[in-house]
Design a protein around this motif. Structure first.
Motif, mmCIF file in Angstrom:
data_model
loop_
_atom_site.group_PDB
_atom_site.id
_atom_site.type_symbol
_atom_site.label_atom_id
_atom_site.label_comp_id
_atom_site.label_asym_id
_atom_site.label_seq_id
_atom_site.Cartn_x
_atom_site.Cartn_y
_atom_site.Cartn_z
ATOM 1 N N LYS A 215 0.817 -1.212 0.000
ATOM 2 C CA LYS A 215 0.000 0.000 0.000
ATOM 3 C C LYS A 215 0.857 1.271 0.000
ATOM 4 O O LYS A 215 0.586 2.221 -0.741
ATOM 5 N N GLU A 216 1.906 1.276 0.835
ATOM 6 C CA GLU A 216 2.712 2.484 0.988
ATOM 7 C C GLU A 216 4.032 2.421 0.230
ATOM 8 O O GLU A 216 4.739 3.436 0.128
ATOM 9 N N GLU A 511 -3.512 -3.647 -7.412
ATOM 10 C CA GLU A 511 -4.917 -3.729 -7.008
ATOM 11 C C GLU A 511 -5.225 -2.738 -5.898
ATOM 12 O O GLU A 511 -6.286 -2.087 -5.895
ATOM 13 N N ILE A 512 -4.326 -2.609 -4.945
ATOM 14 C CA ILE A 512 -4.537 -1.653 -3.853
ATOM 15 C C ILE A 512 -4.575 -0.230 -4.395
ATOM 16 O O ILE A 512 -5.406 0.593 -3.992
ATOM 17 N N LYS A 513 -3.669 0.058 -5.317
ATOM 18 C CA LYS A 513 -3.628 1.395 -5.916
ATOM 19 C C LYS A 513 -4.914 1.700 -6.669
ATOM 20 O O LYS A 513 -5.387 2.847 -6.692
ATOM 21 N N ALA A 514 -5.527 0.659 -7.266
ATOM 22 C CA ALA A 514 -6.778 0.833 -8.001
ATOM 23 C C ALA A 514 -8.001 0.788 -7.093
ATOM 24 O O ALA A 514 -9.134 0.879 -7.569
ATOM 25 N N GLY A 515 -7.783 0.632 -5.793
ATOM 26 C CA GLY A 515 -8.885 0.607 -4.839
ATOM 27 C C GLY A 515 -9.515 -0.751 -4.662
ATOM 28 O O GLY A 515 -10.581 -0.871 -4.048
ATOM 29 N N ILE A 516 -8.866 -1.796 -5.168
ATOM 30 C CA ILE A 516 -9.385 -3.166 -5.031
ATOM 31 C C ILE A 516 -8.708 -3.813 -3.830
ATOM 32 O O ILE A 516 -7.498 -4.009 -3.815
ATOM 33 N N THR A 517 -9.479 -4.136 -2.807
ATOM 34 C CA THR A 517 -8.893 -4.732 -1.592
ATOM 35 C C THR A 517 -9.383 -6.148 -1.331
ATOM 36 O O THR A 517 -8.996 -6.760 -0.338
ATOM 37 N N SER A 518 -10.241 -6.666 -2.198
ATOM 38 C CA SER A 518 -10.711 -8.053 -2.030
ATOM 39 C C SER A 518 -10.187 -8.863 -3.210
ATOM 40 O O SER A 518 -10.885 -9.103 -4.174
ATOM 41 N N SER A 519 -8.924 -9.246 -3.102
ATOM 42 C CA SER A 519 -8.262 -9.935 -4.205
ATOM 43 C C SER A 519 -8.826 -11.341 -4.398
ATOM 44 O O SER A 519 -9.045 -12.071 -3.438
ATOM 45 N N LYS A 520 -9.051 -11.684 -5.646
ATOM 46 C CA LYS A 520 -9.448 -13.047 -5.989
ATOM 47 C C LYS A 520 -8.345 -13.608 -6.887
ATOM 48 O O LYS A 520 -8.398 -13.495 -8.113
#
Length: 550
Positions: A215-216, A511-520
């Motif tokens: 994330k950071e 994915e985190i950068k794109a706002g997706i936090t529920s990875s499949k």
């Protein structure tokens, strides 16, 4: 753990032991401590090893500075795109360099560190994968210097118990082979690395580290300090004609020369001397010293041949590589010394006597041996030292209380318990090496690895309780252990993620950068499928190897 100052804490431990022996005289204790340190450095095996790690640092610096790591990144760039991919790759490479834990850590760490950093793998996770892969696989081989040492310890146990191979019809090497399926801790620790890397289910400090990193973009937490960082200590890579051969040739030479030297120094060329006997009798430190020299030599030749560096630049890189190992050498010297110090005050014997006098039945002996091995390896930081201390006791006690049938069980359990210390002790040399070649803060590496080591140890103890209750089948016990391990990893991941408000399955940085936090995640992409297949092939070969004893 509290001060985060490893060198000061190590010397304090050495000095404390010296203070006890010196009848609480601080001046005498200081003098004795310094004499212990000098004697440690003067030990021939230790001296060889210190030169060995300095050469390893030089070789790693040459490989890095010549730009060969850049060539490797370009070669793997299309296949390794995420943190998950880089973690699985690290596990897979570590799986197949099983001749020596130091060699495996150095080679695997150098091969994957930059690609892991590029894909936002936290340095805690990278060092964990290195540490919990390399130490276990060298324990059961199929060919390694560890096996030679473990067989020699079993032979010493035979002598202590007053038994001979002719008397019982089984050689020490055959006992080692029979012990492999009983090495529950190492089998579970090794499996856990792959399972966590493939499923991306973390818990404990590792969960926080991976979220922070992705994330950071912080590969280490604020205030952390890498034990060694080649990019900082050596400088930028050369972009002049980077060649993949400059990466693989030194590493292959390291492996080939090390293995050949182990065989040769063990008189493997003599008629009637088997490979197993040669590896048992070899001078391991000298063989690895020869291998490390070949490592530096071919790295230097490659850099000069392809003109990626001038002779002056290569010479500077060698010196800088030595510098990267100074702190490691200091820690290892003090770690060896504190092992000697605990021996002088009788720490191990004290612990063993307490455990042996509990009065448990013979079938509970594996639990006692495992707990003793865990504690001694944690407090002394040496798995080999733990094996040396406990093997004669375990063989003698097991043979007397139960009979020979329990000896292979005790050996597998003991070797696993000894490796536990390599995973949780900040003064273990293999733990130090993992921190170095992952570029990790040492205490952060240890603290983030502890939850996984404790989980594997807890499952091991549970299976040993089942054994004590009368379940003899190693197949049933191992199956139970693996199923329980999977359940615990998933449960601990779910609990910790929910408690911290983080996703159970760690998403990628993109994915985190794109706002997706529920990875499949796609569980089995190309890299994951290859790694899982290699793991299955490797484990099948190991168990076939173990069955040679029958």
């Amino acid at each position: 753990m509290y001060t985060r100052e490893v060198l000061i804490s190590l010397f304090a431990g050495v000095w404390s032991a010296a203070l006890i022996i010196s009848s609480w005289n601080p001046i005498s204790a200081t003098s004795l401590s310094l004499r212990w340190i000098v004697n440690t450095v003067n030990n021939p095996w230790n001296a060889k090893f210190l030169i060995l790690i300095m050469l390893m640092g030089a070789g790693a610096a040459l490989i890095y500075k010549s730009g060969s790591v850049l060539a490797l990144e370009n070669w793997m760039g299309n296949a390794v795109r995420t943190s998950r991919d880089s973690q699985i790759l690290t596990w897979m490479i570590g799986m197949f360099i099983f001749i020596d834990s130091y060699t495996s850590t150095i080679v695997t760490g150098n091969a994957t560190r930059d690609v892991s950093m590029k894909n936002k793998t936290s340095r805690e996770a990278h060092s964990y994968i290195l540490d919990s892969t390399t130490a276990p696989v060298t324990t059961f081989g199929p060919v390694s210097n560890w096996i030679g040492y473990q067989v020699s310890m079993i032979a010493a146990g035979f002598a202590a118990a007053g038994i001979t191979a002719e008397q019982i019809g089984v050689t020490p090497y055959a006992v080692f082979l029979r012990s492999i399926p009983w090495n529950f801790y190492c089998l579970l620790a090794f499996f856990t690395v792959g399972f966590v890397a493939i499923t991306q289910r973390y818990y404990g400090p590792m969960l926080d580290a991976e979220w922070r990193s992705r994330k950071e973009g912080k590969l280490m937490k604020d205030g952390a300090e890498a034990l060694s960082d080649i990019s900082t200590d050596v400088g930028e890579q050369s972009s002049k004609n980077p060649k993949l051969l400059n990466f693989f040739l030194p590493i292959i030479s390291l492996l080939v020369v090390s293995v050949f030297s182990m065989w040769w120094l063990g008189d493997g060329y003599q008629a009637g001397v088997s490979i197993a006997q040669a590896f048992q009798e070899t001078d391991i430190a000298l063989a690895l010293l020869y291998g490390s020299f070949a490592f530096v030599f071919f790295a230097l030749i490659g850099a000069l041949a392809y003109q990626t560096m001038s002779l002056s630049e290569a010479s500077d890189a060698i010196i800088d590589g030595f510098k990267t190992m100074v702190i490691a050498a200091a820690i290892i010297i003090l770690a060896w010394t504190i092992g000697h110090a605990t021996d002088q005050v009788g720490t191990a014997e004290y612990v063993v006597n307490i455990l042996m006098n509990i009065g448990l039945p013979g079938r509970a002996l594996p639990i006692i041996i495992f707990l003793a091995a865990m504690f001694i390896s944690f407090t002394t930081g040496t798995s080999w030292g733990t094996m040396a201390i406990l093997t004669p006791i375990a063989v003698s006690t097991g043979y007397e209380l139960v009979g020979f049938s329990i000896v292979p069980v005790l050996m597998g359990i003991l070797f696993g318990g000894a490796i536990f210390g390599d995973h949780v002790s900040p003064i273990s040399d293999t733990t130090v090496m993992s921190s170095i070649f992952a570029g990790s803060d040492h205490i952060d590496h240890v603290s983030s690895q502890i939850p996984y080591a404790l989980t594997a140890a807890g499952v091991t103890i549970f299976t040993l309780v089942l054994y004590a209750l009368g379940i003899d089948s190693v197949l049933i016990l191992l199956t139970t252990a693996f199923v329980l391990m999977i359940i615990l990893i998933v449960a601990l991941n779910k609990y910790d993620a929910k408690r911290k408000g983080l996703p159970e399955i760690m998403p990628t940085a993109e994915e985190i950068k794109a706002g997706i936090t529920s990875s499949k995640i796609k569980v089995f992409n190309k890299i994951a499928t290859a790694a899982a297949a290699f793991y299955l092939i490797y484990m099948i070969s190991i168990f076939l190897f173990a069955n040679l004893a029958s």
